[in-house]
Design a protein around this motif. Structure first.
Motif, PDB file in Angstrom:
ATOM      1  N   HIS A  96       0.840  -1.196   0.000  1.00 58.71           N
ATOM      2  CA  HIS A  96       0.000   0.000   0.000  1.00 58.71           C
ATOM      3  C   HIS A  96       0.873   1.243   0.000  1.00 58.71           C
ATOM      4  CE1 HIS A  96       0.589  -0.461   4.414  1.00 58.71           C
ATOM      5  NE2 HIS A  96       0.636   0.863   4.376  1.00 58.71           N
ATOM      6  N   LEU A  97       0.285   2.370  -0.343  1.00 63.37           N
ATOM      7  CA  LEU A  97       1.001   3.640  -0.336  1.00 63.37           C
ATOM      8  C   LEU A  97       0.831   4.304   1.021  1.00 63.37           C
ATOM      9  CD1 LEU A  97      -0.026   5.136  -3.804  1.00 63.37           C
ATOM     10  CD2 LEU A  97       1.946   3.695  -3.247  1.00 63.37           C
ATOM     11  N   ASP A  98       1.913   4.890   1.528  1.00 64.51           N
ATOM     12  CA  ASP A  98       1.860   5.764   2.694  1.00 64.51           C
ATOM     13  C   ASP A  98       2.003   7.183   2.171  1.00 64.51           C
ATOM     14  OD1 ASP A  98       1.669   3.705   4.543  1.00 64.51           O
ATOM     15  OD2 ASP A  98       3.789   3.718   5.053  1.00 64.51           O
ATOM     16  N   VAL A  99       0.975   7.984   2.337  1.00 68.36           N
ATOM     17  CA  VAL A  99       1.006   9.374   1.893  1.00 68.36           C
ATOM     18  C   VAL A  99       1.582  10.187   3.051  1.00 68.36           C
ATOM     19  CG1 VAL A  99      -0.357  11.308   1.041  1.00 68.36           C
ATOM     20  CG2 VAL A  99      -0.971   8.962   0.390  1.00 68.36           C
ATOM     21  N   ARG A 100       2.773  10.706   2.875  1.00 69.12           N
ATOM     22  CA  ARG A 100       3.565  11.337   3.938  1.00 69.12           C
ATOM     23  C   ARG A 100       3.052  12.740   4.242  1.00 69.12           C
ATOM     24  NH1 ARG A 100       8.184   8.688   5.256  1.00 69.12           N
ATOM     25  NH2 ARG A 100       7.532   9.564   7.243  1.00 69.12           N
ATOM     26  N   THR A 101       1.935  12.819   4.904  1.00 65.60           N
ATOM     27  CA  THR A 101       1.257  14.075   5.199  1.00 65.60           C
ATOM     28  C   THR A 101       1.819  14.772   6.429  1.00 65.60           C
ATOM     29  OG1 THR A 101      -0.729  13.118   4.256  1.00 65.60           O
ATOM     30  CG2 THR A 101      -1.032  15.058   5.623  1.00 65.60           C
ATOM     31  N   GLU A 109      -0.246  18.359  16.879  1.00 63.29           N
ATOM     32  CA  GLU A 109      -0.059  19.070  15.613  1.00 63.29           C
ATOM     33  C   GLU A 109      -0.113  18.083  14.440  1.00 63.29           C
ATOM     34  OE1 GLU A 109       3.001  22.243  13.508  1.00 63.29           O
ATOM     35  OE2 GLU A 109       3.741  21.003  15.159  1.00 63.29           O
ATOM     36  N   ARG A 110       0.572  16.956  14.578  1.00 67.26           N
ATOM     37  CA  ARG A 110       0.565  15.927  13.538  1.00 67.26           C
ATOM     38  C   ARG A 110      -0.848  15.382  13.331  1.00 67.26           C
ATOM     39  NH1 ARG A 110       4.148  11.999  11.251  1.00 67.26           N
ATOM     40  NH2 ARG A 110       3.075  10.042  10.852  1.00 67.26           N
ATOM     41  N   LEU A 111      -1.511  15.045  14.416  1.00 69.43           N
ATOM     42  CA  LEU A 111      -2.853  14.475  14.325  1.00 69.43           C
ATOM     43  C   LEU A 111      -3.817  15.450  13.656  1.00 69.43           C
ATOM     44  CD1 LEU A 111      -4.564  11.999  14.887  1.00 69.43           C
ATOM     45  CD2 LEU A 111      -4.996  12.908  17.185  1.00 69.43           C
ATOM     46  N   ALA A 112      -3.710  16.738  13.953  1.00 65.19           N
ATOM     47  CA  ALA A 112      -4.592  17.733  13.336  1.00 65.19           C
ATOM     48  C   ALA A 112      -4.364  17.809  11.830  1.00 65.19           C
ATOM     49  CB  ALA A 112      -4.357  19.105  13.977  1.00 65.19           C
ATOM     50  N   VAL A 113      -3.099  17.765  11.398  1.00 71.16           N
ATOM     51  CA  VAL A 113      -2.785  17.803   9.959  1.00 71.16           C
ATOM     52  C   VAL A 113      -3.299  16.536   9.272  1.00 71.16           C
ATOM     53  CG1 VAL A 113      -0.859  17.719   8.303  1.00 71.16           C
ATOM     54  CG2 VAL A 113      -0.847  19.396  10.164  1.00 71.16           C
ATOM     55  N   GLU A 117      -6.273  16.355   6.324  1.00 72.51           N
ATOM     56  CA  GLU A 117      -6.076  15.697   5.030  1.00 72.51           C
ATOM     57  C   GLU A 117      -7.068  14.559   4.856  1.00 72.51           C
ATOM     58  OE1 GLU A 117      -4.078  14.983   1.258  1.00 72.51           O
ATOM     59  OE2 GLU A 117      -4.726  16.669   2.499  1.00 72.51           O
ATOM     60  N   CYS A 118      -7.353  13.832   5.902  1.00 70.71           N
ATOM     61  CA  CYS A 118      -8.360  12.772   5.852  1.00 70.71           C
ATOM     62  C   CYS A 118      -9.709  13.350   5.428  1.00 70.71           C
ATOM     63  CB  CYS A 118      -8.461  12.099   7.218  1.00 70.71           C
ATOM     64  SG  CYS A 118      -9.738  10.822   7.324  1.00 70.71           S
ATOM     65  N   ASP A 119     -10.112  14.459   6.013  1.00 72.02           N
ATOM     66  CA  ASP A 119     -11.383  15.095   5.659  1.00 72.02           C
ATOM     67  C   ASP A 119     -11.402  15.493   4.181  1.00 72.02           C
ATOM     68  OD1 ASP A 119     -12.211  14.804   8.287  1.00 72.02           O
ATOM     69  OD2 ASP A 119     -11.841  16.909   8.827  1.00 72.02           O
ATOM     70  N   ARG A 120     -10.285  16.029   3.691  1.00 72.49           N
ATOM     71  CA  ARG A 120     -10.203  16.427   2.279  1.00 72.49           C
ATOM     72  C   ARG A 120     -10.374  15.206   1.371  1.00 72.49           C
ATOM     73  NH1 ARG A 120      -6.728  17.081  -2.170  1.00 72.49           N
ATOM     74  NH2 ARG A 120      -5.014  15.904  -1.244  1.00 72.49           N
ATOM     75  N   LEU A 121      -9.724  14.109   1.726  1.00 70.58           N
ATOM     76  CA  LEU A 121      -9.781  12.912   0.890  1.00 70.58           C
ATOM     77  C   LEU A 121     -11.132  12.210   0.984  1.00 70.58           C
ATOM     78  CD1 LEU A 121      -6.159  11.550   1.388  1.00 70.58           C
ATOM     79  CD2 LEU A 121      -7.051  13.131  -0.343  1.00 70.58           C
ATOM     80  N   VAL A 122     -11.756  12.239   2.132  1.00 71.50           N
ATOM     81  CA  VAL A 122     -13.114  11.682   2.274  1.00 71.50           C
ATOM     82  C   VAL A 122     -14.064  12.445   1.356  1.00 71.50           C
ATOM     83  CG1 VAL A 122     -15.065  11.461   3.875  1.00 71.50           C
ATOM     84  CG2 VAL A 122     -12.788  10.650   4.547  1.00 71.50           C
ATOM     85  N   ALA A 123     -13.900  13.747   1.239  1.00 73.56           N
ATOM     86  CA  ALA A 123     -14.735  14.545   0.330  1.00 73.56           C
ATOM     87  C   ALA A 123     -14.527  14.146  -1.129  1.00 73.56           C
ATOM     88  CB  ALA A 123     -14.445  16.037   0.512  1.00 73.56           C
TER      89      ALA A 123
END
Length: 155
Positions: A96-101, A109-113, A117-123
Motif C-alpha cells: 500500500h502507499l503511505d502518503v507522507r502528510t 499538531e501531527r494528528l490535526a494535519v 487531510e483525511c477530511d479532504r480525501l473523504v470529500a
C-alpha cells in the motif's frame, strides 16, 4: 540488508526508476483520484478530444483504456499506472502507499494535519478506516481506502 543499509552483493546496483501499478476497475477515474491526493498530473489529452473519456469512447472497443498513468510533475515520485482487471478487490492489499502528510510533525499538531487531510480525501470519495493515535512507540497515522477500496495510510 547489509552493513550501511546496502544489500549484500559484490557490486553495487544502480538505482532504478520504478512505477507502482495498481489493479482497478476504472483506470481513468482512479488516476484522477490519486492526482488529487498526491498533486500528480494526468498526461495531456490527445488532440481532437476534450477529455480522456471522450478520446477512449472514440476508439474501437479493442483499444479502450486498459492502462492509465499519472505522474509527479516534479519528476521526484514514481509514476503510478492503473491497470484494468476483470476481478474486483477481495482481500487486503499486500502493498500500500503511505502518503507522507505529517512528516516532521508530532503529537496533536501531527494528528490535526492528518485529520484535515483525511477530511479532504473523504470529500473526494476516500474512506477513513481507522485513526491510530500516537502511543509510546508510534506517531499517529490514519488508515484509509481509495475510491476502489485499495488501502493506503496518511502518515
Amino acid at each position: 540488508m547489509g552493513r550501511g543499509g546496502l544489500c549484500y552483493g559484490a557490486r553495487m546496483a544502480s538505482i532504478k526508476e520504478f512505477q507502482v501499478t495498481i489493479d482497478c476497475a476504472d483506470p481513468i477515474r482512479l488516476a484522477r483520484f490519486w492526482c488529487e491526493v498526491l498533486g500528480y498530473e494526468l498526461p495531456p489529452v490527445p488532440e481532437g478530444a476534450e477529455t480522456w473519456e471522450e478520446h477512449y469512447r472514440s476508439l474501437p472497443e479493442d483499444r479502450q483504456v486498459r492502462y492509465f498513468p499519472c505522474s509527479d510533475p516534479s519528476g521526484k515520485g514514481p509514476r503510478l499506472l492503473f491497470q484494468r482487471v476483470p476481478e474486483g478487490k477481495v482481500v487486503k492489499n499486500r502493498v500500500h502507499l503511505d502518503v507522507r502528510t505529517g512528516t516532521g510533525l508530532v503529537g496533536e499538531e501531527r494528528l490535526a494535519v492528518l485529520r484535515a487531510e483525511c477530511d479532504r480525501l473523504v470529500a473526494l470519495g476516500a474512506v477513513c478506516l481507522e485513526v491510530l493515535v500516537a502511543d509510546e512507540e508510534n506517531e499517529s497515522c490514519i488508515n484509509m481506502q481509495d475510491i476502489e477500496g485499495n488501502e493506503f495510510c496518511l502518515d
